[in-house]
Enzyme design. Structure first.
Site, short mmCIF file in Angstrom:
data_model
loop_
_atom_site.label_atom_id
_atom_site.label_comp_id
_atom_site.label_asym_id
_atom_site.label_seq_id
_atom_site.Cartn_x
_atom_site.Cartn_y
_atom_site.Cartn_z
N ASP A 162 4.58 1.00 12.12
CA ASP A 162 3.38 0.28 11.70
C ASP A 162 3.34 -1.14 12.25
O ASP A 162 2.28 -1.78 12.26
CB ASP A 162 3.31 0.22 10.16
CG ASP A 162 3.22 1.60 9.55
OD1 ASP A 162 3.52 1.74 8.35
OD2 ASP A 162 2.88 2.54 10.29
N ARG A 170 -8.47 -0.91 4.63
CA ARG A 170 -7.72 0.15 3.95
C ARG A 170 -6.29 -0.31 3.65
O ARG A 170 -5.62 0.25 2.79
CB ARG A 170 -7.66 1.42 4.81
CG ARG A 170 -8.98 2.16 5.00
CD ARG A 170 -8.76 3.43 5.79
NE ARG A 170 -7.59 4.15 5.34
CZ ARG A 170 -6.57 4.51 6.15
NH1 ARG A 170 -6.62 4.23 7.43
NH2 ARG A 170 -5.52 5.15 5.64
N LYS A 177 0.84 -1.21 0.00
CA LYS A 177 0.00 0.00 0.00
C LYS A 177 0.87 1.25 0.00
O LYS A 177 0.66 2.20 -0.75
CB LYS A 177 -0.88 0.03 1.24
CG LYS A 177 -1.54 1.38 1.50
CD LYS A 177 -2.41 1.38 2.72
CE LYS A 177 -1.73 1.58 4.01
NZ LYS A 177 -1.37 2.97 4.34
N ASN A 178 1.89 1.24 0.86
CA ASN A 178 2.70 2.45 1.04
C ASN A 178 3.70 2.68 -0.08
O ASN A 178 4.48 3.62 -0.04
CB ASN A 178 3.39 2.39 2.41
CG ASN A 178 2.36 2.47 3.52
OD1 ASN A 178 1.18 2.73 3.26
ND2 ASN A 178 2.79 2.22 4.74
N ARG A 213 -0.67 14.70 12.86
CA ARG A 213 0.26 14.38 11.77
C ARG A 213 0.55 15.65 10.97
O ARG A 213 -0.01 15.88 9.90
CB ARG A 213 -0.32 13.27 10.89
CG ARG A 213 -0.53 11.99 11.66
CD ARG A 213 -1.15 10.89 10.84
NE ARG A 213 -0.18 10.22 9.99
CZ ARG A 213 -0.48 9.25 9.12
NH1 ARG A 213 -1.75 8.87 9.01
NH2 ARG A 213 0.43 8.66 8.40
N ASP A 215 4.38 20.15 7.96
CA ASP A 215 5.30 21.29 7.81
C ASP A 215 6.51 20.96 6.95
O ASP A 215 6.99 21.80 6.18
CB ASP A 215 5.76 21.78 9.20
CG ASP A 215 6.50 20.68 9.95
OD1 ASP A 215 7.70 20.87 10.24
OD2 ASP A 215 5.89 19.61 10.18
N ARG A 252 -4.52 9.87 3.47
CA ARG A 252 -3.36 10.73 3.78
C ARG A 252 -2.57 11.07 2.53
O ARG A 252 -2.05 12.17 2.36
CB ARG A 252 -2.47 9.96 4.76
CG ARG A 252 -1.10 10.58 5.03
CD ARG A 252 -1.09 11.43 6.24
NE ARG A 252 0.24 12.01 6.50
CZ ARG A 252 0.40 13.10 7.24
NH1 ARG A 252 -0.64 13.71 7.74
NH2 ARG A 252 1.60 13.58 7.44
N CYS A 285 -5.14 7.61 8.77
CA CYS A 285 -5.15 7.18 10.18
C CYS A 285 -5.00 8.40 11.09
O CYS A 285 -4.10 9.21 10.89
CB CYS A 285 -4.02 6.20 10.45
SG CYS A 285 -4.22 4.61 9.63
C1 EPZ Z 1 4.07 6.92 6.17
O1 EPZ Z 1 3.25 7.96 6.66
C2 EPZ Z 1 3.19 5.67 6.14
N1 EPZ Z 1 2.04 5.91 5.28
C3 EPZ Z 1 2.69 5.35 7.54
O2 EPZ Z 1 1.98 4.12 7.49
C4 EPZ Z 1 3.88 5.16 8.46
O3 EPZ Z 1 3.41 5.02 9.77
C5 EPZ Z 1 4.81 6.40 8.40
O4 EPZ Z 1 5.19 6.68 7.04
C6 EPZ Z 1 6.08 6.22 9.19
O5 EPZ Z 1 6.78 5.14 8.76
C7 EPZ Z 1 2.18 5.70 3.95
O6 EPZ Z 1 3.25 5.41 3.45
C8 EPZ Z 1 0.94 5.84 3.11
P1 EPZ Z 1 6.02 10.45 8.04
P2 EPZ Z 1 3.72 9.49 6.61
O7 EPZ Z 1 5.80 11.70 7.26
O8 EPZ Z 1 4.44 9.74 5.35
C9 EPZ Z 1 6.37 13.71 11.51
C10 EPZ Z 1 0.19 2.62 7.78
O9 EPZ Z 1 -0.21 2.08 8.81
N2 EPZ Z 1 6.18 14.70 10.43
O10 EPZ Z 1 7.25 9.69 7.82
O11 EPZ Z 1 2.56 10.31 6.91
C11 EPZ Z 1 5.08 12.93 11.81
O12 EPZ Z 1 4.24 13.61 12.66
C12 EPZ Z 1 0.57 4.10 7.77
O13 EPZ Z 1 0.34 2.02 6.70
C13 EPZ Z 1 6.23 16.05 10.73
O14 EPZ Z 1 6.42 16.43 11.88
O15 EPZ Z 1 4.75 9.50 7.84
C14 EPZ Z 1 5.61 11.66 12.40
O16 EPZ Z 1 5.87 11.86 13.76
C15 EPZ Z 1 0.16 4.81 9.01
N3 EPZ Z 1 6.03 16.94 9.73
C16 EPZ Z 1 6.89 11.46 11.64
O17 EPZ Z 1 7.26 12.71 11.07
C17 EPZ Z 1 5.81 16.55 8.43
O18 EPZ Z 1 5.65 17.40 7.55
C18 EPZ Z 1 6.79 10.41 10.55
O19 EPZ Z 1 5.86 10.81 9.60
C19 EPZ Z 1 5.77 15.19 8.14
C20 EPZ Z 1 5.95 14.26 9.15
#
Ligand code: EPZ
Length: 427
Positions: A307, A399, A20-21, A120, A123, A91, A115
């Protein structure tokens, strides 16, 4: 909702679907070319269906047949810049920022959904896109962005966010000049996106483990690209845990990419799960009744994925002793814990984590799927619990798990999908 009568036993082999990701960002990236693109090993998931609908409404003809998805050729790159409201249910509609700023120079995007286990922020996405020359206005429910043309530059990500890395990568491919991205995420899904874009004609190289260089190109003109999506490493880990918890003797997981799950396998070994690596893409897990407790903490790749922690939590309810789970990526991602407790687990929350006292026998109960991985966690618990478990809000699980009921049936487990009639609230 889903109804599970436990305990159940599984055996045989199960084949993991495409990730999916990986497919979601690759579908957004495919909008950068007007040429026909064919994707193989595409999982049958709600989020994929939603994104297909969105892309169609943006003006691109898309068709899906089994696990093959085709983005048909366009006369010229010409998308509507108004993204439909259903984008707020997933997302990764956020990555349409990179695609549409590159092709249509403007976009109005509903705030992304997905989710909601934690705040989330976006920035890092917005900071990087502004560096590339986008003007972005954040409304309450919408983002409005435009540019006179994206221009390559050097960007250091405040945090190696998966989504932000992918968004900035997509936005840099057609940008004028060269972009250097520092402190990027390196999840396997990112490498899959890089490989896909380079197959389309992009020029992306790594300058170091967490630094990428993108030489902007005027267009992606490669014709007839067919690309196979990597297997889903989180789904693979889910079935490995099911094999340890509930296999009659063993469960073989096909398309389990060992290289993508090394830290997870180390943890299984550490807590006493019996398994055998059959090949680089296949794992055999044996029933493992004598587990010992441990402490784990999630990290960015190649660390333990956030995850997987809700999935390991179920396993650790069956381990002797005190286990600790901390999540450094999403410190509040523990909504599922109260439902495991309702099923008899001994779990206490602390800031950033949970403490599990094991081993406890689980009983069926009425629980709620708080989010995708929280949902699969209570489903796994339901499969080993005595009695009936009713999982409300189960659409969350579908999902992210393709053909789940069919796969479970094939290995001898039965889950019943039901729709509960609820009264209509009159406003
Ligand atoms: C991806 O989400 C995955 N989703 C998530 O999987 C996964 O949990 C996550 O990466 C972390 O591995 C998909 O790939 C579709 P991030 P993403 O941006 O891209 C902070 C599942 O269960 N952050 O790496 O949204 C954020 O708050 C899903 O399949 C900022 O602060 O994750 C978090 O603490 C759920 N500012 C951390 O970074 C930003 O602009 C990681 O988020 C972006 C992120």
């Amino acid at each position: 909702m889903i109804v599970v009568k436990g305990p159940q036993k599984v055996s045989g082999s199960v084949k993991v679907s495409g990730a999916k990701n990986s497919v979601l960002p690759i579908m957004c990236a495919a909008l950068l070319t007007k040429e026909k693109v064919e994707l193989e090993n595409v999982p049958n998931l709600n989020d994929v269906k939603v994104l297909i609908n969105i892309i169609k409404q943006l003006g691109r003809d898309v068709s899906m047949n089994g696990d093959r998805l085709i983005l048909h050729e366009m006369e010229k790159l010409n998308y509507s810049n108004h993204v439909p409201s259903e984008a707020s249910s997933i997302r990764y509609s956020l990555l349409l920022l990179g695609s549409l700023l590159s092709t249509s120079k403007s976009i109005t995007l509903p705030m992304p959904g997905g989710c909601n286990f934690s705040d989330r922020p976006i920035d890092v996405h917005l900071y990087g896109l502004k560096q590339l020359g986008a003007n972005i206005i954040e409304g309450e429910n919408h983002l409005v962005a435009n540019t006179i043309g994206l221009k390559g530059t050097e960007i250091t990500l405040r945090f190696p966010s998966v989504g932000a890395t992918e968004n900035l990568l997509i936005a840099s491919v057609l940008a004028e000049g060269e972009t250097i991205l520092r402190n990027v995420a390196r999840e396997p899904e990112i490498d899959d996106l890089v490989k896909f874009l380079n197959e389309l004609g992009a020029k992306i190289t790594y300058l170091g483990p967490n630094t990428m260089k993108i030489e902007g190109v005027p267009a992606l003109e490669k014709k007839g690209v067919t690309y196979k999506i990597i297997p889903d490493r989180i789904e693979a880990a889910t079935f490995a845990v099911l094999g340890a918890l509930a296999s009659r003797d063993s469960l073989t997981i096909e398309n389990f990419v060992v290289e993508h799950n090394l830290v997870f396998l180390n943890i299984l070994q550490r807590i006493g799960v019996n398994f055998e690596i059959i090949s680089p893409n296949s794992l055999k897990v044996y029933h493992s009744p004598n587990l010992v407790a441990t402490s784990i903490c999630t990290e960015v790749y190649p660390g333990l994925p956030t995850d997987i922690q809700p999935i390991l939590a179920v396993l650790l309810t069956q381990a002797e002793g005190e286990s600790i789970i901390e999540d450094s990526i999403y410190p509040t991602r523990f909504q599922y814990a109260k439902y495991l407790e309702k099923m008899g687990a001994h779990i206490s929350l602390f800031e950033g984590g949970i403490c599990i006292q094991g081993k406890t026998s689980l009983e069926g109960a009425e629980v709620f799927s708080s989010d995708l991985r929280g949902g699969i966690s209570v489903l796994l618990a339901g499969l080993i619990a005595k009695g009936e478990t009713v999982i409300k809000n189960s659409y969350q699980i579908f999902r992210g798990y393709s053909e789940l009921s069919l796969k479970l049936e094939k290995i001898g487990a039965e889950v019943e999908e039901k729709v509960e009639e609820v009264g209509v609230l009159a406003y």
